[in-house]
Scaffold this motif. Structure first.
Motif, mmCIF file in Angstrom:
data_model
loop_
_atom_site.group_PDB
_atom_site.id
_atom_site.type_symbol
_atom_site.label_atom_id
_atom_site.label_comp_id
_atom_site.label_asym_id
_atom_site.label_seq_id
_atom_site.Cartn_x
_atom_site.Cartn_y
_atom_site.Cartn_z
ATOM 1 N N UNK A 121 69.269 38.660 -10.439
ATOM 2 C CA UNK A 121 69.891 39.207 -11.644
ATOM 3 C C UNK A 121 71.208 38.499 -11.933
ATOM 4 N N UNK A 122 71.461 38.250 -13.200
ATOM 5 C CA UNK A 122 72.650 37.496 -13.596
ATOM 6 C C UNK A 122 73.936 38.187 -13.161
ATOM 7 N N UNK A 123 73.968 39.526 -13.144
ATOM 8 C CA UNK A 123 75.203 40.234 -12.795
ATOM 9 C C UNK A 123 75.340 40.473 -11.298
ATOM 10 N N UNK A 124 74.429 39.915 -10.504
ATOM 11 C CA UNK A 124 74.524 40.042 -9.049
ATOM 12 C C UNK A 124 74.737 38.682 -8.385
ATOM 13 N N UNK A 125 75.167 37.692 -9.178
ATOM 14 C CA UNK A 125 75.358 36.337 -8.649
ATOM 15 C C UNK A 125 76.781 36.162 -8.093
ATOM 16 N N UNK A 126 77.209 37.055 -7.219
ATOM 17 C CA UNK A 126 78.544 36.970 -6.624
ATOM 18 C C UNK A 126 78.452 37.265 -5.132
ATOM 19 N N UNK A 127 79.418 36.780 -4.337
ATOM 20 C CA UNK A 127 79.403 37.048 -2.890
ATOM 21 C C UNK A 127 79.451 38.533 -2.559
ATOM 22 N N UNK A 128 80.040 39.339 -3.438
ATOM 23 C CA UNK A 128 80.133 40.779 -3.147
ATOM 24 C C UNK A 128 78.769 41.457 -3.180
ATOM 25 N N UNK A 129 77.778 40.826 -3.815
ATOM 26 C CA UNK A 129 76.431 41.392 -3.893
ATOM 27 C C UNK A 129 75.510 40.824 -2.812
ATOM 28 N N UNK A 130 76.061 40.039 -1.891
ATOM 29 C CA UNK A 130 75.249 39.375 -0.866
ATOM 30 C C UNK A 130 74.493 40.388 -0.014
ATOM 31 N N UNK A 131 73.281 39.998 0.400
ATOM 32 C CA UNK A 131 72.428 40.837 1.243
ATOM 33 C C UNK A 131 72.075 40.086 2.517
ATOM 34 N N UNK A 132 71.744 40.856 3.561
ATOM 35 C CA UNK A 132 71.270 40.247 4.796
ATOM 36 C C UNK A 132 69.804 39.854 4.639
ATOM 37 N N UNK A 133 69.452 38.684 5.142
ATOM 38 C CA UNK A 133 68.077 38.208 5.078
ATOM 39 C C UNK A 133 67.219 38.920 6.120
ATOM 40 N N UNK A 134 65.926 38.956 5.857
ATOM 41 C CA UNK A 134 65.003 39.603 6.802
ATOM 42 C C UNK A 134 64.996 38.891 8.148
ATOM 43 N N UNK A 135 65.082 37.564 8.115
ATOM 44 C CA UNK A 135 65.074 36.769 9.339
ATOM 45 C C UNK A 135 66.470 36.199 9.557
ATOM 46 N N UNK A 136 67.115 36.553 10.654
ATOM 47 C CA UNK A 136 68.460 36.104 10.963
ATOM 48 C C UNK A 136 68.421 35.046 12.065
ATOM 49 N N UNK A 177 73.966 36.946 8.945
ATOM 50 C CA UNK A 177 74.512 36.264 7.773
ATOM 51 C C UNK A 177 74.105 36.995 6.507
ATOM 52 N N UNK A 178 74.985 36.923 5.529
ATOM 53 C CA UNK A 178 74.724 37.533 4.230
ATOM 54 C C UNK A 178 74.590 36.414 3.203
ATOM 55 N N UNK A 179 73.620 36.559 2.298
ATOM 56 C CA UNK A 179 73.309 35.499 1.337
ATOM 57 C C UNK A 179 73.340 36.045 -0.078
ATOM 58 N N UNK A 180 73.810 35.206 -0.990
ATOM 59 C CA UNK A 180 73.763 35.535 -2.410
ATOM 60 C C UNK A 180 73.310 34.293 -3.164
ATOM 61 N N UNK A 181 72.842 34.496 -4.398
ATOM 62 C CA UNK A 181 72.423 33.381 -5.256
ATOM 63 C C UNK A 181 73.601 33.025 -6.147
ATOM 64 N N UNK A 182 74.103 31.788 -6.078
ATOM 65 C CA UNK A 182 75.296 31.429 -6.849
ATOM 66 C C UNK A 182 75.003 31.353 -8.340
ATOM 67 N N UNK A 183 76.013 31.508 -9.169
ATOM 68 C CA UNK A 183 75.803 31.503 -10.631
ATOM 69 C C UNK A 183 75.434 30.129 -11.190
ATOM 70 N N UNK A 184 75.591 29.069 -10.396
ATOM 71 C CA UNK A 184 75.245 27.729 -10.897
ATOM 72 C C UNK A 184 73.811 27.343 -10.557
ATOM 73 N N UNK A 185 73.005 28.315 -10.075
ATOM 74 C CA UNK A 185 71.586 28.068 -9.815
ATOM 75 C C UNK A 185 70.753 28.803 -10.872
ATOM 76 N N UNK A 186 69.881 28.068 -11.536
ATOM 77 C CA UNK A 186 69.034 28.620 -12.596
ATOM 78 C C UNK A 186 67.571 28.486 -12.186
ATOM 79 N N UNK A 187 66.755 29.416 -12.658
ATOM 80 C CA UNK A 187 65.332 29.419 -12.323
ATOM 81 C C UNK A 187 64.519 29.417 -13.614
ATOM 82 N N UNK A 188 63.590 28.461 -13.718
ATOM 83 C CA UNK A 188 62.670 28.409 -14.859
ATOM 84 C C UNK A 188 61.251 28.515 -14.315
ATOM 85 N N UNK A 189 60.516 29.521 -14.769
ATOM 86 C CA UNK A 189 59.127 29.685 -14.354
ATOM 87 C C UNK A 189 58.175 29.402 -15.499
ATOM 88 N N UNK A 190 56.920 29.141 -15.169
ATOM 89 C CA UNK A 190 55.886 28.961 -16.194
ATOM 90 C C UNK A 190 54.732 29.901 -15.907
#
Length: 727
Positions: free
Chosen positions: A565-580, A587-600
């Motif tokens: 989600x566009x409004x969750x692209x911040x370190x404060x929204x980071x989640x722990x991965x299933x496999x550590x 470790x906690x991971x988030x998707x940075x705002x400079x990464x875009x996804x295009x699907x078909x």
């Protein structure tokens, strides 16, 4: 050209029919002068034979020639003048056809054939696609081979424009609007090389170096540099190819151009041109510098002679191999730096094996480099790549293009420099890409629509292109990605494809085999690009997911689905991965705002379930429609040279079919046929557009209609008949 065809047409009809009867089989183009011997063509024709002049080459190949096969005597060479087209002072490969015939008997010794020859007088010249070896087997099926066979055995003219504009040749000989200005630098380099002597003349070279360096601006390191007493032509080329900044290289090139009165423009950029590479460790001094310099002169002369001939064997090849190996002997090892020197001299003929090219050849092109680089193995590598360059689908089509692609594959090019010259990082050249480039590439959407798509992608971060089959979803997705980041970049635009068996462990992170019966925790492609985007926050990254609805998105993305989600692209929204990797320090991971996804998404795929609502909420959706309108007609007419009346018929038939599909209660508009089915590639050219359309209907659209109406095959047959009526 008519006179030459007439000469073929007046020969004995039965003998010509025998040649034509072999259509569809392998054809053979053989030399009649080899190993320094005189041309044996007249003797072969008179005695109705052909002989392999080598006792240790081509034996098995000659044994494979069958009675009834078509065969021609050819001579390959190069030319710069007297050509029936504008070669722009570039060397052109030429092959002369001296005789054609039919093999009547193979003596099975690998050396002797009996042939019913027909002399071709005067010999006919064929350009570009030439065979350099003494025995060249040409199989029909490829357009180049088919054209050569028709030219040789049927007397048809060569479509020179088609060959000039083929990927392998267009950079040097193609129409002006297809010429790539990034390779114009090769003309300057070759012009300088042409001014250099091929025979030893130390005084001449040293005098040239002194005057060239003396004319350089104050502060240029070369003004006070010490040069070896026994220099070679390579030293002059090195003057503007040291690992210095652009200004220093330009100044050196300008001074060289003035000294030799070169009328070619100095390159605007040297970015993708390899500089001299030097060993990090101090190399031992050359014990016999004069003899070493003599060997370099021999290599320079041999390299120019071999590059400027079109024979891949014989005296020129032998001399090159011997000279190359002699220079390596002085180094005491196989030195890659020699290949860079050769590339400067003849960039279209020699492959520079600098560090980046070696990596690109191994990792991207999948071609193994020889364990020991000798003159022989170096030429074999060159010939391997030249054969691959002529494949339209190969990523690169020349040594300059390969070298540029290798340079662009990294964000920066770290050059190793000589003693006394400062080391610097040179940024990779940017190949700009915009919405205008998408339209120029053949997009039939209006610019306003493309701007809207790009705006939605920037706002939502995630975009799905959906539509009927053949509407160019993947094609557009990758180009939108390049337009978003503003340039072409293999590193910052990645593509993956979903399938029913794809899992979170494949896409994000999971345990994978690593050998010795063990498993290791491995990051998948999504987490890899997430991490890259985090490290490089100043640049945009794009992940293109083809057929995103073929997998189970909720299962494949896992917790990452929330982070999209566009409004969750911040370190404060980071989640722990299933496999550590370290459960004690998760470790906690988030998707940075400079990464875009295009699907078909293909809306007509009935094997797929409805898209998960959670996924729909996180993506913007754009629907692509079949576009058989004026932009489509103009593009196909201009790029593919289709007749306007034919395009009107194709548009009418496809539009009528799509209306039938739309009204069918079991199908609907999402099953319509997209414009991609009837949009040919701009290259290679299509000789018979009507035949091409029939093939598309029979092999692509027809089977799709059978799938649509699997329970009513008569309907599919009727639609196919309507499409082909009158074609």
């Amino acid at each position: 050209m008519k006179r030459r065809i007439f000469i073929l047409s007046h020969i004995n009809t039965e003998r010509l029919e025998a040649i034509m009867a072999a259509e569809g089989k392998a054809c053979w183009f053989v030399g009649a002068a080899y190993g320094g011997r005189e041309d044996q063509s007249s003797r072969f024709i008179e005695e109705r034979i052909w002989e392999n002049g080598y006792e240790d080459r081509y034996l098995e190949l000659v044994k494979a020639i069958q009675p009834g096969d078509r065969i021609a005597i050819k001579a390959a060479y190069t030319r710069k003048t007297g050509l029936p087209f504008d070669n722009r002072d570039q060397t052109v490969s030429v092959m002369s056809i001296k005789a054609v015939g039919t093999v009547t008997e193979n003596l099975r010794d690998g050396r002797h054939l009996k042939v019913d020859w027909i002399p071709v007088e005067p010999p006919r010249e064929w350009y570009f696609y030439t065979g350099r070896t003494t025995v060249w087997r040409v199989l029909p099926g490829d357009w180049r081979a088919d054209a050569l066979i028709a030219f040789t055995f049927e007397g048809k003219p060569q479509d020179i424009d088609r060959f000039r504009n083929a990927p392998y040749w267009k950079e040097r000989f193609g129409d002006r609007d297809s010429e790539d200005p990034r390779f114009l630098w090769t003309r300057f380099y070759e012009a300088v090389t042409d001014e250099l002597p091929v025979s030893v003349d130390y005084e001449w070279v040293m005098q040239a170096i002194k005057r060239i360096t003396a004319a350089l601006p104050e502060g240029n390191l070369l003004r006070n540099a010490q040069f070896p007493r026994f220099a070679s032509p390579f030293n002059i080329l090195t003057l503007f190819n040291l690992p210095q900044g652009h200004a220093a290289r330009t100044a050196a090139a300008v001074s060289v151009a003035r000294y030799f009165h070169i009328d070619r423009s100095v390159p605007d950029s040297f970015d993708e041109i390899p500089t001299a590479e030097f060993e990090e460790d101090e190399a031992p001094p050359i014990r016999e510098p004069r003899k070493f310099a003599e060997r370099l002169w021999e290599l320079f002369g041999a390299a120019i002679r071999f590059a400027d001939t079109d024979e891949s064997e014989g005296e020129a090849r032998t001399a090159f191999i011997a000279a190359y190996d002699e220079v390596c002997h002085f180094f005491g090892k196989n030195d890659y730096t020699l290949t860079i020197d050769l590339y400067w001299a003849r960039p279209w003929s020699y492959l520079p094996l600098n560090r980046k090219n070696r990596t690109y050849i191994r990792q991207v092109l999948g071609i193994q480099l020889p364990d020991a680089l000798t003159g022989e193995s170096y030429l074999e590598l060159i010939e391997t790549l030249e054969n691959r360059f002529q494949d339209d689908s190969f990523p690169v089509h020349s040594f300059p293009e390969l070298t540029q692609a290798a340079f662009l594959s990294d964000a920066t090019a770290q050059q190793t420099v000589s003693k006394g010259v400062k080391t610097e990082n040179i940024a990779a050249p940017i190949v700009p890409y915009s919405l205008d480039d998408i339209i120029a590439d053949g997009c039939f959407l209006k610019r306003e629509k493309l701007e809207e798509m790009l705006e939605r992608l920037q706002q939502r971060k995630n975009l799905i292109l959906q539509g009927p089959p053949g509407t160019g979803k993947t094609w557009l997705a990758k180009r939108l990605a390049s337009a978003l980041i503003g340039q072409k970049s293999d590193r910052r635009v990645r593509a993956v494809q979903f399938h029913p068996n794809l899992s979170y462990e494949d896409f994000v992170r999971g345990w994978r085999p690593c050998g010795e019966g063990k498993l290791t925790l491995t990051d998948g492609p999504f987490l890899q690009i997430v991490q890259e985007a985090c490290r490089d926050s100043q640049n945009k990254y794009v992940l293109v997911i083809e057929e995103i609805n073929r997998g189970n998105p909720a299962q494949v993305f896992g917790e990452m689905l929330t982070l999209l989600e566009a409004d969750k692209r911040t370190p404060t929204e980071a989640l722990e991965l299933c496999y550590q990797k370290d459960p004690r320090n998760p470790e906690r991971t988030y998707i940075p705002p400079n990464l875009y996804v295009i699907g078909t998404m293909n809306l007509a795929d009935r094997s797929l379930a409805m898209v998960d609502l959670a996924l729909r909420r996180r993506f913007a959706f754009e629907t692509l429609e079949p576009l058989l309108e004026e932009p489509w007609r103009n593009w196909v007419r201009e790029k593919c040279r289709f007749d306007a009346a034919l395009l009107d018929r194709i548009e009418q038939r496809i539009t009528q079919l799509n209306e039938t599909i739309r009204k069918d209660a079991t199908l609907g508009k999402q099953f319509r046929i997209g414009h991609s089915y009837v949009t040919p590639a701009a290259y290679p050219p299509i000789d018979d557009p009507e035949r091409w359309f029939r093939q598309v209907v029979e092999t692509e659209i027809g089977p799709l209609l059978e799938e649509y109406w699997f329970d009513t095959p008569a309907q599919a047959d009727e639609c196919r008949r309507q499409l082909l009526e009158g074609f």
